[in-house]
Motif scaffolding. Structure first.
Motif, PDB file in Angstrom:
ATOM      1  N   GLU A 185     -18.335  -2.192  37.461  1.00 58.77           N
ATOM      2  CA  GLU A 185     -17.029  -1.548  37.565  1.00 58.77           C
ATOM      3  C   GLU A 185     -16.037  -2.339  36.721  1.00 58.77           C
ATOM      4  N   ILE A 186     -15.381  -1.671  35.784  1.00 57.70           N
ATOM      5  CA  ILE A 186     -14.361  -2.324  34.972  1.00 57.70           C
ATOM      6  C   ILE A 186     -13.117  -2.578  35.817  1.00 57.70           C
ATOM      7  N   LEU A 208     -15.461  -7.471  34.324  1.00 58.77           N
ATOM      8  CA  LEU A 208     -16.470  -6.604  34.936  1.00 58.77           C
ATOM      9  C   LEU A 208     -16.716  -7.072  36.362  1.00 58.77           C
ATOM     10  N   ALA A 265     -22.448  -3.838  28.639  1.00 60.18           N
ATOM     11  CA  ALA A 265     -21.607  -5.034  28.704  1.00 60.18           C
ATOM     12  C   ALA A 265     -22.528  -6.224  28.920  1.00 60.18           C
ATOM     13  N   LEU A 284     -23.211   0.507  31.401  1.00 59.90           N
ATOM     14  CA  LEU A 284     -21.921   0.953  31.907  1.00 59.90           C
ATOM     15  C   LEU A 284     -22.022   2.320  32.574  1.00 59.90           C
ATOM     16  N   ASN A 285     -20.945   2.723  33.239  1.00 60.28           N
ATOM     17  CA  ASN A 285     -20.958   3.948  34.033  1.00 60.28           C
ATOM     18  C   ASN A 285     -20.656   5.208  33.248  1.00 60.28           C
ATOM     19  N   ASP A 304     -15.956   4.250  29.542  1.00 56.45           N
ATOM     20  CA  ASP A 304     -16.037   2.809  29.786  1.00 56.45           C
ATOM     21  C   ASP A 304     -16.565   2.088  28.558  1.00 56.45           C
ATOM     22  N   SER A 305     -17.577   2.691  27.910  1.00 62.22           N
ATOM     23  CA  SER A 305     -18.162   2.092  26.718  1.00 62.22           C
ATOM     24  C   SER A 305     -17.146   1.976  25.596  1.00 62.22           C
ATOM     25  N   ILE A 318     -14.605  -0.786  26.455  1.00 67.04           N
ATOM     26  CA  ILE A 318     -15.206  -2.107  26.230  1.00 67.04           C
ATOM     27  C   ILE A 318     -15.192  -2.445  24.742  1.00 67.04           C
TER      28      ILE A 318
END
Length: 325
Positions: free
Chosen positions: A230-231, A248, A267, A279-280, A284-285, A288
């Motif tokens: 989770e970010i 993270l 990540a 990642l989710n 999110d990617s 990041i």
């Protein structure tokens, strides 16, 4: 100007960063030479925001956190030293004409005497015929099929010489579609991949090299984390500026990320850079990737906070956990 008719002075545009009386700046390094001038933020101020700089788009739709994934309890083969392994094939998508997005590719290797690691690599597996000597489990067979599907769409379509705007737009759209599909394939692969004994990472230097016998010097042992990431963000008031740091969270603990390499979809924790955390979401990617360029921190002077940067932070606060420091 050299021999150019135009010149972009954006690199020298740092409004509000200088002391009006002395002309100096505590935030910036200025290097002068006979024919050039280079301005950059000091190391401690990496990620300084300049007014007008483009910030990433934050999706208004938050992806649900991935459900817990079980790890494979793989055992060494009993009667042979021949093994099927899996390699994360990675590449920098800005430097090579045969560039590609990260995908998973099977390989055949030979184990050492203790069967604890791969001693040598025989070949990348590009088709089913190369697996005739290996007895595959159902899970391995499913993972191999996912690998083949990944490779079909991993190649990035590069812009051609003097290509028109319509074709460029079509290529960008197709690349993004392939990127999204690859992320879905990685999600499907994770339950079949996490916990395997023989997994490697390879920086390929282009798709043209993903064939034949893998180079041993390019193959680095790695592992795939099965936890749900989770970010989150750390928000700090530093006096005359704010600091925003991306972190993270895994199982309730906050971890810093390594910023030397950027592998899309993943990540990597700073203290375990060869353990890949899937990642989710695609969003999110992309987030990041943006923060990785400035070592996972953004700084903004308080005089520049209102406007675009505040809107960006407000959007992040709606989608991700913020921790005030």
């Amino acid at each position: 100007m050299y021999y150019y008719a135009e010149y972009n002075f954006e690199d020298y545009y740092w409004p509000g960063f200088f002391d009006q009386e002395t002309g100096g700046s505590k935030y910036l390094m200025i290097h002068k030479s006979k024919d050039n001038l280079h301005v950059s933020s000091k190391v401690r101020y990496k990620g300084l925001y300049k007014p007008g700089k483009q910030l990433p788009v934050v999706s208004a739709k938050r992806a649900e956190l991935r459900k817990a994934v079980h790890s494979i309890q793989e055992q060494p083969p009993r009667e042979t030293h021949l093994v099927l392994g899996f390699c994360l094939a990675d590449n920098n998508n800005e430097r090579f004409r045969t560039n590609h997005y990260p995908f998973l590719i099977p390989y055949i290797g030979i184990l050492n005497k203790a069967k604890t690691e791969v001693r040598s690599f025989t070949t990348y597996v590009l088709n089913e015929m190369q697996l005739s000597e290996i007895d595959l489990s159902d899970e391995q067979q499913n993972l191999v099929e996912i690998c083949f599907n990944m490779k079909k769409i991993a190649l990035v379509a590069n812009p051609g010489y003097k290509e028109d705007a319509h074709k460029l737009a079509e290529k960008r759209k197709q690349n993004q579609n392939n990127f999204n599909q690859l992320f879905d394939f990685w999600q499907k692969a994770l339950p079949l991949l996490s916990g395997r004994l023989y997994t490697h990472y390879s920086y390929t230097y282009g798709m043209r090299n993903v064939k034949g016998k893998p180079r041993r010097s390019y193959m680095t042992p790695c592992a795939f984390n099965n936890e749900t990431p989770e970010i989150c963000f750390l928000w700090k008031d530093m006096g005359d500026y704010y600091k925003l740091e991306l972190r993270l969270m895994l199982q309730g603990r906050i971890h810093p990320l390594q910023y030397y390499f950027n592998t899309a979809f993943f990540a990597m924790l700073s203290y375990s850079p060869r353990k890949y955390v899937l990642l989710n979401s695609v969003n999110d990617s992309q987030l990041i990737s943006y923060f990785q360029q400035s070592q996972f921190q953004l700084l903004v002077l308080k005089k520049h906070y209102e406007g675009d940067f505040k809107d960006f932070v407000d959007q992040l606060r709606m989608m991700y956990r913020f921790i005030n420091k």
